[in-house]
Scaffold this motif. Structure first.
Motif, PDB file in Angstrom:
ATOM      1  N   MET A   1     -32.094 -49.520  21.199  1.00 27.67           N
ATOM      2  CA  MET A   1     -32.275 -48.314  20.425  1.00 27.67           C
ATOM      3  C   MET A   1     -31.281 -48.306  19.280  1.00 27.67           C
ATOM      4  SD  MET A   1     -32.332 -44.477  21.932  1.00 27.67           S
ATOM      5  CE  MET A   1     -31.213 -43.336  21.192  1.00 27.67           C
ATOM      6  N   SER A   2     -31.743 -47.963  18.078  1.00 28.20           N
ATOM      7  CA  SER A   2     -30.888 -47.970  16.897  1.00 28.20           C
ATOM      8  C   SER A   2     -29.856 -46.859  16.971  1.00 28.20           C
ATOM      9  CB  SER A   2     -31.747 -47.787  15.634  1.00 28.20           C
ATOM     10  OG  SER A   2     -30.916 -47.619  14.515  1.00 28.20           O
ATOM     11  N   ALA A   3     -28.642 -47.165  16.522  1.00 29.13           N
ATOM     12  CA  ALA A   3     -27.578 -46.169  16.521  1.00 29.13           C
ATOM     13  C   ALA A   3     -27.657 -45.267  15.298  1.00 29.13           C
ATOM     14  CB  ALA A   3     -26.218 -46.857  16.562  1.00 29.13           C
ATOM     15  N   GLY A   4     -28.569 -45.577  14.352  1.00 29.91           N
ATOM     16  CA  GLY A   4     -28.682 -44.770  13.145  1.00 29.91           C
ATOM     17  C   GLY A   4     -27.683 -45.200  12.094  1.00 29.91           C
ATOM     18  N   PRO A   5     -27.756 -44.593  10.928  1.00 29.78           N
ATOM     19  CA  PRO A   5     -26.865 -44.981   9.833  1.00 29.78           C
ATOM     20  C   PRO A   5     -25.413 -44.637  10.131  1.00 29.78           C
ATOM     21  CG  PRO A   5     -28.078 -42.983   9.283  1.00 29.78           C
ATOM     22  CD  PRO A   5     -28.663 -43.496  10.557  1.00 29.78           C
ATOM     23  N   ALA A   6     -24.512 -45.454   9.615  1.00 30.74           N
ATOM     24  CA  ALA A   6     -23.084 -45.191   9.798  1.00 30.74           C
ATOM     25  C   ALA A   6     -22.666 -44.028   8.903  1.00 30.74           C
ATOM     26  CB  ALA A   6     -22.274 -46.436   9.447  1.00 30.74           C
ATOM     27  N   PRO A   7     -21.686 -43.240   9.342  1.00 29.21           N
ATOM     28  CA  PRO A   7     -21.190 -42.155   8.496  1.00 29.21           C
ATOM     29  C   PRO A   7     -20.650 -42.694   7.174  1.00 29.21           C
ATOM     30  CG  PRO A   7     -20.370 -41.921  10.740  1.00 29.21           C
ATOM     31  CD  PRO A   7     -21.018 -43.266  10.652  1.00 29.21           C
ATOM     32  N   ARG A   8     -20.940 -41.993   6.080  1.00 23.23           N
ATOM     33  CA  ARG A   8     -20.449 -42.400   4.761  1.00 23.23           C
ATOM     34  C   ARG A   8     -19.697 -41.287   4.053  1.00 23.23           C
ATOM     35  NH1 ARG A   8     -25.299 -44.682   1.501  1.00 23.23           N
ATOM     36  NH2 ARG A   8     -23.628 -45.067   0.001  1.00 23.23           N
ATOM     37  N   VAL A   9     -19.817 -40.069   4.568  1.00 21.85           N
ATOM     38  CA  VAL A   9     -19.118 -38.920   3.991  1.00 21.85           C
ATOM     39  C   VAL A   9     -18.440 -38.164   5.119  1.00 21.85           C
ATOM     40  CG1 VAL A   9     -19.349 -36.740   2.746  1.00 21.85           C
ATOM     41  CG2 VAL A   9     -20.788 -38.684   2.107  1.00 21.85           C
ATOM     42  N   VAL A  10     -17.171 -37.799   4.901  1.00 19.32           N
ATOM     43  CA  VAL A  10     -16.469 -36.961   5.872  1.00 19.32           C
ATOM     44  C   VAL A  10     -16.180 -35.617   5.210  1.00 19.32           C
ATOM     45  CG1 VAL A  10     -14.233 -38.017   5.255  1.00 19.32           C
ATOM     46  CG2 VAL A  10     -14.449 -36.695   7.368  1.00 19.32           C
ATOM     47  N   LEU A  11     -16.575 -34.550   5.868  1.00 20.18           N
ATOM     48  CA  LEU A  11     -16.255 -33.206   5.414  1.00 20.18           C
ATOM     49  C   LEU A  11     -14.947 -32.809   6.081  1.00 20.18           C
ATOM     50  CD1 LEU A  11     -17.061 -30.663   3.838  1.00 20.18           C
ATOM     51  CD2 LEU A  11     -18.303 -29.904   5.880  1.00 20.18           C
ATOM     52  N   ALA A  12     -13.926 -32.554   5.277  1.00 19.80           N
ATOM     53  CA  ALA A  12     -12.577 -32.320   5.797  1.00 19.80           C
ATOM     54  C   ALA A  12     -12.451 -30.902   6.350  1.00 19.80           C
ATOM     55  CB  ALA A  12     -11.546 -32.580   4.706  1.00 19.80           C
ATOM     56  N   THR A  13     -13.076 -30.690   7.487  1.00 14.96           N
ATOM     57  CA  THR A  13     -13.024 -29.404   8.167  1.00 14.96           C
ATOM     58  C   THR A  13     -13.253 -29.621   9.654  1.00 14.96           C
ATOM     59  OG1 THR A  13     -13.950 -27.161   8.237  1.00 14.96           O
ATOM     60  CG2 THR A  13     -15.496 -28.967   7.903  1.00 14.96           C
ATOM     61  N   HIS A  14     -12.824 -28.660  10.448  1.00 14.39           N
ATOM     62  CA  HIS A  14     -13.153 -28.628  11.865  1.00 14.39           C
ATOM     63  C   HIS A  14     -14.161 -27.515  12.134  1.00 14.39           C
ATOM     64  CE1 HIS A  14      -9.516 -31.055  11.892  1.00 14.39           C
ATOM     65  NE2 HIS A  14      -9.719 -31.361  13.151  1.00 14.39           N
ATOM     66  N   ASN A  15     -14.736 -26.971  11.057  1.00 12.74           N
ATOM     67  CA  ASN A  15     -15.663 -25.846  11.134  1.00 12.74           C
ATOM     68  C   ASN A  15     -17.101 -26.356  11.172  1.00 12.74           C
ATOM     69  OD1 ASN A  15     -17.448 -23.682  10.263  1.00 12.74           O
ATOM     70  ND2 ASN A  15     -15.614 -22.541   9.690  1.00 12.74           N
ATOM     71  N   ALA A  16     -17.772 -26.186  12.298  1.00 12.16           N
ATOM     72  CA  ALA A  16     -19.140 -26.688  12.449  1.00 12.16           C
ATOM     73  C   ALA A  16     -20.106 -25.998  11.500  1.00 12.16           C
ATOM     74  CB  ALA A  16     -19.610 -26.504  13.895  1.00 12.16           C
ATOM     75  N   GLY A  17     -19.847 -24.717  11.175  1.00 11.69           N
ATOM     76  CA  GLY A  17     -20.718 -23.994  10.258  1.00 11.69           C
ATOM     77  C   GLY A  17     -20.695 -24.585   8.864  1.00 11.69           C
ATOM     78  N   LYS A  18     -19.527 -24.994   8.395  1.00 14.98           N
ATOM     79  CA  LYS A  18     -19.435 -25.618   7.077  1.00 14.98           C
ATOM     80  C   LYS A  18     -20.170 -26.955   7.052  1.00 14.98           C
ATOM     81  CE  LYS A  18     -15.067 -23.619   5.431  1.00 14.98           C
ATOM     82  NZ  LYS A  18     -13.731 -23.928   4.873  1.00 14.98           N
ATOM     83  N   LEU A  19     -20.088 -27.692   8.153  1.00 12.96           N
ATOM     84  CA  LEU A  19     -20.793 -28.969   8.228  1.00 12.96           C
ATOM     85  C   LEU A  19     -22.297 -28.757   8.145  1.00 12.96           C
ATOM     86  CD1 LEU A  19     -20.680 -32.043   8.665  1.00 12.96           C
ATOM     87  CD2 LEU A  19     -20.737 -31.594  11.129  1.00 12.96           C
ATOM     88  N   ARG A  20     -22.821 -27.773   8.869  1.00  8.18           N
ATOM     89  CA  ARG A  20     -24.254 -27.477   8.813  1.00  8.18           C
ATOM     90  C   ARG A  20     -24.676 -27.082   7.405  1.00  8.18           C
ATOM     91  NH1 ARG A  20     -23.088 -24.932  13.763  1.00  8.18           N
ATOM     92  NH2 ARG A  20     -22.987 -22.898  12.740  1.00  8.18           N
ATOM     93  N   VAL A  37     -25.205 -39.291   8.139  1.00  5.29           N
ATOM     94  CA  VAL A  37     -24.278 -39.940   7.215  1.00  5.29           C
ATOM     95  C   VAL A  37     -23.091 -39.026   6.887  1.00  5.29           C
ATOM     96  CG1 VAL A  37     -26.145 -41.278   6.186  1.00  5.29           C
ATOM     97  CG2 VAL A  37     -25.378 -39.193   5.047  1.00  5.29           C
ATOM     98  N   VAL A  38     -23.189 -37.742   7.243  1.00  3.77           N
ATOM     99  CA  VAL A  38     -22.098 -36.793   6.979  1.00  3.77           C
ATOM    100  C   VAL A  38     -21.529 -36.318   8.306  1.00  3.77           C
ATOM    101  CG1 VAL A  38     -21.418 -34.648   5.866  1.00  3.77           C
ATOM    102  CG2 VAL A  38     -23.251 -36.020   4.867  1.00  3.77           C
ATOM    103  N   VAL A  39     -20.232 -36.532   8.504  1.00  4.72           N
ATOM    104  CA  VAL A  39     -19.544 -36.085   9.715  1.00  4.72           C
ATOM    105  C   VAL A  39     -18.349 -35.225   9.312  1.00  4.72           C
ATOM    106  CG1 VAL A  39     -20.238 -38.079  11.099  1.00  4.72           C
ATOM    107  CG2 VAL A  39     -18.106 -38.165   9.790  1.00  4.72           C
ATOM    108  N   SER A  40     -17.810 -34.509  10.260  1.00  5.35           N
ATOM    109  CA  SER A  40     -16.653 -33.664   9.969  1.00  5.35           C
ATOM    110  C   SER A  40     -15.353 -34.339  10.398  1.00  5.35           C
ATOM    111  CB  SER A  40     -16.777 -32.319  10.683  1.00  5.35           C
ATOM    112  OG  SER A  40     -16.565 -32.477  12.074  1.00  5.35           O
ATOM    113  N   ALA A  41     -14.250 -33.832   9.859  1.00  3.59           N
ATOM    114  CA  ALA A  41     -12.938 -34.310  10.299  1.00  3.59           C
ATOM    115  C   ALA A  41     -12.752 -34.067  11.784  1.00  3.59           C
ATOM    116  CB  ALA A  41     -11.842 -33.604   9.496  1.00  3.59           C
ATOM    117  N   GLY A  42     -13.310 -32.966  12.274  1.00  3.41           N
ATOM    118  CA  GLY A  42     -13.236 -32.680  13.703  1.00  3.41           C
ATOM    119  C   GLY A  42     -13.968 -33.714  14.533  1.00  3.41           C
ATOM    120  N   ASP A  43     -15.159 -34.156  14.049  1.00  3.46           N
ATOM    121  CA  ASP A  43     -15.913 -35.191  14.757  1.00  3.46           C
ATOM    122  C   ASP A  43     -15.097 -36.470  14.905  1.00  3.46           C
ATOM    123  OD1 ASP A  43     -18.178 -33.560  14.907  1.00  3.46           O
ATOM    124  OD2 ASP A  43     -19.014 -34.327  13.031  1.00  3.46           O
ATOM    125  N   LEU A  44     -14.288 -36.770  13.892  1.00  7.00           N
ATOM    126  CA  LEU A  44     -13.524 -38.018  13.875  1.00  7.00           C
ATOM    127  C   LEU A  44     -12.139 -37.863  14.491  1.00  7.00           C
ATOM    128  CD1 LEU A  44     -14.464 -39.303  10.291  1.00  7.00           C
ATOM    129  CD2 LEU A  44     -15.522 -39.896  12.482  1.00  7.00           C
TER     130      LEU A  44
END
Length: 207
Positions: A1-20, A37-44
């Protein structure tokens, strides 16, 4: 099963609402956009950044630069707050901790209402302001600003907002920021305006 595209943009927040919100805006502008392709600082697992700059764009840049350095990805960040005309632009960058306790919305709102208790309606003008920034892999920095003018009420209305939203009546609206639907709020909000202005720059970085 494919893991999908790698993250390429990090949103510098721990706020899930801003990420959405950022994902929604990019999805509307980029054909075939994949939200993975977009993840948050919290995710990382990145730590919070001390926001000790004295402007909205300064604090946003601190966060984006730190995230870009830590990940090697294109980094996006925002900083925002409420500016009140009769308070000479305060609370401004101190909006989230106006009462002395960071993120205590109830205390912040209560203090602001007390400070404006004797101020007539025609002098209760205010605006939400947002600086959205992007730092790319080469260190190039882009800053976009958004502003939502309005007026402060004498008591809160609505349950869906955050921060000062229940007290803020956007210009031309009959509902407070806390009464608007997410889509209606995105269309006029300071953050929505700033992120939509920044989105083509992010899209170009992803191309």
């Amino acid at each position: 099963m494919s893991a999908g595209p790698a993250p390429r943009v990090v949103l510098a927040t721990h706020n899930a609402g801003k990420l959405r919100e950022l994902r929604r805006i990019l999805a509307a502008l980029i054909p075939g956009f994949d939200e993975r392709v977009v993840v948050s600082a919290g995710d990382l697992g990145l730590p919070d950044v001390v926001e000790d700059a004295v402007t909205f764009d300064g604090n946003a840049l601190l966060k984006a630069r730190a995230a870009a350095r830590a990940t090697g990805l294109v980094a996006v960040a925002d900083d925002s707050g409420l500016t009140v005309d009769v308070l000479n632009g305060c609370p401004g960058i101190f909006s989230a901790r106006w009462s002395g306790r960071h993120g205590d919305d109830a205390a912040n709102n209560a203090l602001l209402l007390a400070q404006l208790s004797d101020i007539a309606e025609e002098h209760r003008g205010a605006a939400f302001v947002c600086a959205a920034v992007m730092v790319d892999a080469a260190g190039q920095e882009t800053v976009k600003l958004g502003r939502m003018p309005g007026q402060l009420l004498r008591e809160p209305r609505g349950d869906d907002g955050i921060g000062y939203d229940p007290l803020f009546l956007p210009e031309g609206q009959t509902l407070t920021s806390a009464e608007l639907s997410p889509e209606a709020k995105d269309a006029i909000s300071h953050r929505g305006i700033a992120l939509r202005a920044l989105a083509p720059v992010i899209a170009a970085a992803l191309a």
